[in-house]
Design a protein around this motif. Structure first.
Motif, PDB file in Angstrom:
ATOM      1  N   PRO A   1       9.236  62.379  15.510  1.00 24.41           N
ATOM      2  CA  PRO A   1       8.231  62.413  14.438  1.00 24.41           C
ATOM      3  C   PRO A   1       7.261  61.240  14.457  1.00 24.41           C
ATOM      4  N   GLY A   2       7.666  60.099  14.995  1.00 28.27           N
ATOM      5  CA  GLY A   2       6.801  58.916  14.975  1.00 28.27           C
ATOM      6  C   GLY A   2       5.769  58.863  16.081  1.00 28.27           C
ATOM      7  N   ILE A   3       5.740  59.877  16.972  1.00 24.98           N
ATOM      8  CA  ILE A   3       4.821  59.876  18.109  1.00 24.98           C
ATOM      9  C   ILE A   3       3.681  60.855  17.855  1.00 24.98           C
ATOM     10  N   ALA A   4       2.446  60.350  17.986  1.00 19.28           N
ATOM     11  CA  ALA A   4       1.278  61.218  17.820  1.00 19.28           C
ATOM     12  C   ALA A   4       0.803  61.771  19.162  1.00 19.28           C
ATOM     13  N   GLN A   5       0.789  60.944  20.188  1.00 17.65           N
ATOM     14  CA  GLN A   5       0.375  61.361  21.516  1.00 17.65           C
ATOM     15  C   GLN A   5       1.271  60.671  22.541  1.00 17.65           C
ATOM     16  N   ALA A   6       1.415  61.286  23.682  1.00 18.18           N
ATOM     17  CA  ALA A   6       2.235  60.685  24.743  1.00 18.18           C
ATOM     18  C   ALA A   6       1.724  61.111  26.109  1.00 18.18           C
ATOM     19  N   ALA A   7       1.750  60.177  27.041  1.00 17.78           N
ATOM     20  CA  ALA A   7       1.421  60.475  28.442  1.00 17.78           C
ATOM     21  C   ALA A   7       2.341  59.642  29.330  1.00 17.78           C
ATOM     22  N   VAL A   8       2.823  60.242  30.396  1.00 21.32           N
ATOM     23  CA  VAL A   8       3.825  59.611  31.255  1.00 21.32           C
ATOM     24  C   VAL A   8       3.269  59.484  32.669  1.00 21.32           C
ATOM     25  N   PHE A   9       3.588  58.341  33.309  1.00 22.90           N
ATOM     26  CA  PHE A   9       3.059  58.049  34.634  1.00 22.90           C
ATOM     27  C   PHE A   9       4.141  57.425  35.504  1.00 22.90           C
ATOM     28  N   GLY A  10       3.913  57.451  36.815  1.00 26.83           N
ATOM     29  CA  GLY A  10       4.736  56.700  37.748  1.00 26.83           C
ATOM     30  C   GLY A  10       3.937  55.538  38.302  1.00 26.83           C
TER      31      GLY A  10
ATOM     32  N   GLU B   1      -3.816  52.071  20.904  1.00 28.18           N
ATOM     33  CA  GLU B   1      -4.500  52.321  19.637  1.00 28.18           C
ATOM     34  C   GLU B   1      -5.572  53.393  19.804  1.00 28.18           C
ATOM     35  N   HIS B   2      -6.236  53.393  20.975  1.00 25.58           N
ATOM     36  CA  HIS B   2      -7.290  54.371  21.256  1.00 25.58           C
ATOM     37  C   HIS B   2      -6.762  55.378  22.262  1.00 25.58           C
ATOM     38  N   TRP B   3      -7.006  56.659  22.036  1.00 25.36           N
ATOM     39  CA  TRP B   3      -6.523  57.721  22.928  1.00 25.36           C
ATOM     40  C   TRP B   3      -7.723  58.493  23.457  1.00 25.36           C
ATOM     41  N   PRO B   4      -8.272  58.101  24.611  1.00 28.84           N
ATOM     42  CA  PRO B   4      -9.497  58.740  25.116  1.00 28.84           C
ATOM     43  C   PRO B   4      -9.277  60.190  25.525  1.00 28.84           C
ATOM     44  N   LEU B   5     -10.317  60.992  25.318  1.00 30.43           N
ATOM     45  CA  LEU B   5     -10.253  62.407  25.673  1.00 30.43           C
ATOM     46  C   LEU B   5     -11.333  62.729  26.692  1.00 30.43           C
ATOM     47  N   THR B   6     -11.107  63.764  27.474  1.00 32.92           N
ATOM     48  CA  THR B   6     -12.107  64.266  28.400  1.00 32.92           C
ATOM     49  C   THR B   6     -13.121  65.103  27.622  1.00 32.92           C
ATOM     50  N   PRO B   7     -14.224  65.457  28.263  1.00 39.35           N
ATOM     51  CA  PRO B   7     -15.192  66.337  27.584  1.00 39.35           C
ATOM     52  C   PRO B   7     -14.577  67.672  27.168  1.00 39.35           C
TER      53      PRO B   7
ATOM     54  N   GLY C   1     -11.756  67.997  25.815  1.00 36.87           N
ATOM     55  CA  GLY C   1     -10.863  67.807  24.682  1.00 36.87           C
ATOM     56  C   GLY C   1      -9.426  67.528  25.069  1.00 36.87           C
ATOM     57  N   LYS C   2      -9.169  67.253  26.348  1.00 37.77           N
ATOM     58  CA  LYS C   2      -7.812  66.925  26.801  1.00 37.77           C
ATOM     59  C   LYS C   2      -7.678  65.408  26.955  1.00 37.77           C
ATOM     60  N   PRO C   3      -6.455  64.880  26.907  1.00 32.00           N
ATOM     61  CA  PRO C   3      -6.286  63.445  27.146  1.00 32.00           C
ATOM     62  C   PRO C   3      -6.870  63.054  28.500  1.00 32.00           C
ATOM     63  N   ASP C   4      -7.604  61.966  28.548  1.00 30.47           N
ATOM     64  CA  ASP C   4      -8.181  61.466  29.784  1.00 30.47           C
ATOM     65  C   ASP C   4      -7.102  60.693  30.531  1.00 30.47           C
ATOM     66  N   LEU C   5      -6.305  61.416  31.302  1.00 32.91           N
ATOM     67  CA  LEU C   5      -5.149  60.808  31.937  1.00 32.91           C
ATOM     68  C   LEU C   5      -5.531  59.745  32.959  1.00 32.91           C
ATOM     69  N   GLN C   6      -6.657  59.906  33.611  1.00 34.46           N
ATOM     70  CA  GLN C   6      -7.073  58.898  34.587  1.00 34.46           C
ATOM     71  C   GLN C   6      -7.339  57.565  33.886  1.00 34.46           C
ATOM     72  N   THR C   7      -8.049  57.598  32.760  1.00 31.59           N
ATOM     73  CA  THR C   7      -8.348  56.371  32.018  1.00 31.59           C
ATOM     74  C   THR C   7      -7.082  55.774  31.415  1.00 31.59           C
ATOM     75  N   ILE C   8      -6.258  56.627  30.826  1.00 26.57           N
ATOM     76  CA  ILE C   8      -5.022  56.132  30.218  1.00 26.57           C
ATOM     77  C   ILE C   8      -4.109  55.553  31.289  1.00 26.57           C
TER      78      ILE C   8
END
Length: 482
Positions: free
Chosen positions: A391-400, A447-453, A455-462
């Motif tokens: 419940p405490g997570i608004a967005q998440a992205a995972v990387f190696g 704090e900031h969660w960038p999006l692509t044009p 409307g998806k998370p900008d995974l490259q930037t994140i």
């Protein structure tokens, strides 16, 4: 090699007292292994077992006997480690059923076999014999099916590529739920070699087992090999008995070669690239060890790099890797993988790479968002789904991110709905729902969660931001992330 396990009678007749398999506590000779397998076949016949039988890997010797019994009786063994069964058992039974799993009536100590044991029809080359679990770009576990031919041909071609002889002693240092280790064990039993499996991976104990068994072949991931070499060097061990190192599951890094050569001075190193769905794809032997690629196409394997239009690309151009061979899997019997596609006998898993003018294969990246860590194929989406259940997570992205020990280290970027949430809470949440190897090593709060044009998370930037955070942490911290 008509079918997997077809050699057991001949091997037992040749040398019944020769050790076939050992887990360090229990050992079976060839005659005892045949009795175990035969008794299991009898049980399957007496109970009119379904065409698919569940084999859990908690007890390795029993698991190998059950798999061979299923294979020889024309059934497919669904091989699952206990942790996977706990997590995916319900879905597995719903998708693959009917599934035989009642082994309780057989006595593996006495292994009494009726004089007139039912003789099932011998399986054909295309008969399914093995179903394993793997992840995919969807983040959902899938079950893949393999035929007898796909593994017996793999045995034959592996013997050729790795220069394996008639009198090897194989050590398998990992769980049999991992297709790499299962293949190594079944290959050895089918060929009549001594097979040693371990109950848990403790490097020094594994090295002692290898010394006691006089192991000549080690089937291993790069992470396991590094840990074994470190432990062996620390203790001053030199294992002159080992002749072949068969390495797969992730990229083996050049930094380990000197240490490995010191601990295993007589061993040739053979690195191979492949998947559960394809078996072998390419092989990097002693002549190619200093190449940065993943070797040359395996014997019997055709490889093609294709562009977006599906046509073969010229040498040196990056594209999607397609393979054709007699080793390919049949299909997924649970779940699906959109990156896996076939075309007139050719197969791709979405991996990207190129081939140079000397025929060497170079991978640019594995299919989808797969992370290869400690020899395991892990997909970011599966971990993100678990994180977003909290419940405490608004967005998440995972990387190696690069890691000298594991090949890649799993880390996560999160945006919090609850500012009071602690990393320890996230770790406990993940540990309760994921295998330990899939739990992120660190969590970075964005704090900031960038999006692509779109409307998806900008995974490259994140992802670039996460790497900066990891590098900054490494600069101010003495931790090894081991």
């Amino acid at each position: 090699m008509a079918h997997v396990g077809a050699t057991l009678e001949r091997l037992a007749a040749q040398d019944p007292n020769r050790t076939a398999v050992s887990d360090g506590r229990r050992a079976l000779n060839r005659a005892e292994l045949l009795e175990l397998v035969t008794a299991s076949e009898v049980l399957l016949a007496q109970k009119a077992a379904a065409d698919r039988v569940l084999v859990t890997t908690g007890e390795a010797v029993e698991a190998l006997g059950r798999l061979l019994a299923a294979a020889r009786s024309g059934r497919a063994a669904v091989v699952v480690d206990p942790a996977h069964l706990e997590r995916h058992g319900s879905r597995l039974r719903q998708s693959i059923g009917p599934l035989f799993e009642d082994w309780t009536d057989i006595s593996f100590d006495s292994r009494a076999v009726p004089e007139e044991a039912p003789k099932p029809m011998a399986p054909g080359p295309s008969t399914p014999f093995y179903i394993g679990l793997t992840s995919g770009s969807t983040g959902q576990s899938k079950a893949f099916q393999r035929s007898h031919r796909s593994w017996t041909e793999s045995f034959r071609l592996a013997d050729e590529a790795f220069g394996l002889g008639a009198d090897e002693r194989v050590l398998v240092p990992g769980g049999l739920g991992h297709s790499l280790h299962l293949f190594g064990a079944i290959h050895g039993l089918h060929r009549g070699w001594r097979v040693d499996v371990v109950r848990s991976f403790q490097p020094l104990a594994v090295l002692r087992r290898m010394q006691e068994a006089m192991s000549t072949v080690l089937v291993t991931t790069p992470t396991q090999l590094r840990l074994l070499a470190i432990a062996g060097d620390r203790e001053g061990l030199r294992l002159h008995c080992l002749r072949r190192l068969l390495i797969s599951g992730a990229k083996w890094h050049a930094r380990d070669r000197e240490l490995v050569a010191a601990v295993f001075p007589q061993a040739e190193c053979h690195e191979f690239y492949g998947t559960s769905e394809t078996s072998f794809i390419s092989h990097r032997g002693p002549a190619d060890l200093y190449s940065e690629g993943v070797g040359r196409p395996f014997p019997g394997v055709e490889l093609e790099v294709r562009g977006q239009d599906g046509k073969a690309l010229p040498v040196g151009q990056d594209g999607e890797v397609w393979v054709r061979s007699p080793l390919l899997f049949d299909r997924y019997v649970m779940g699906d993988e959109p990156m896996t596609r076939s075309d007139a006998g050719w197969l791709t898993l979405g991996d990207r790479g190129r081939v140079d003018d000397e025929g060497r294969v170079f991978l640019a990246g594995r299919g989808g968002r797969m992370i290869v860590t400690s020899g395991l194929n892990v997909f970011a989406e599966e971990i993100e789904t678990v994180l977003l259940e909290y419940p405490g997570i608004a967005q998440a992205a995972v990387f190696g991110v690069p890691d000298t020990l594991r090949g890649a280290r799993i880390v996560a970027a999160v945006q919090l709905a609850d500012p009071a949430l602690a990393q320890a809470d996230l770790r406990r949440h993940c540990l309760a729902r994921l295998e330990r190897a899939k739990v992120p090593r660190s969590f970075h709060v964005a704090e900031h969660w960038p999006l692509t044009p779109g409307g998806k998370p900008d995974l490259q930037t994140i992802g670039a931001w996460v790497l900066e955070q990891e590098e900054a942490d490494a600069g101010v911290s003495d931790r090894s992330k081991a």
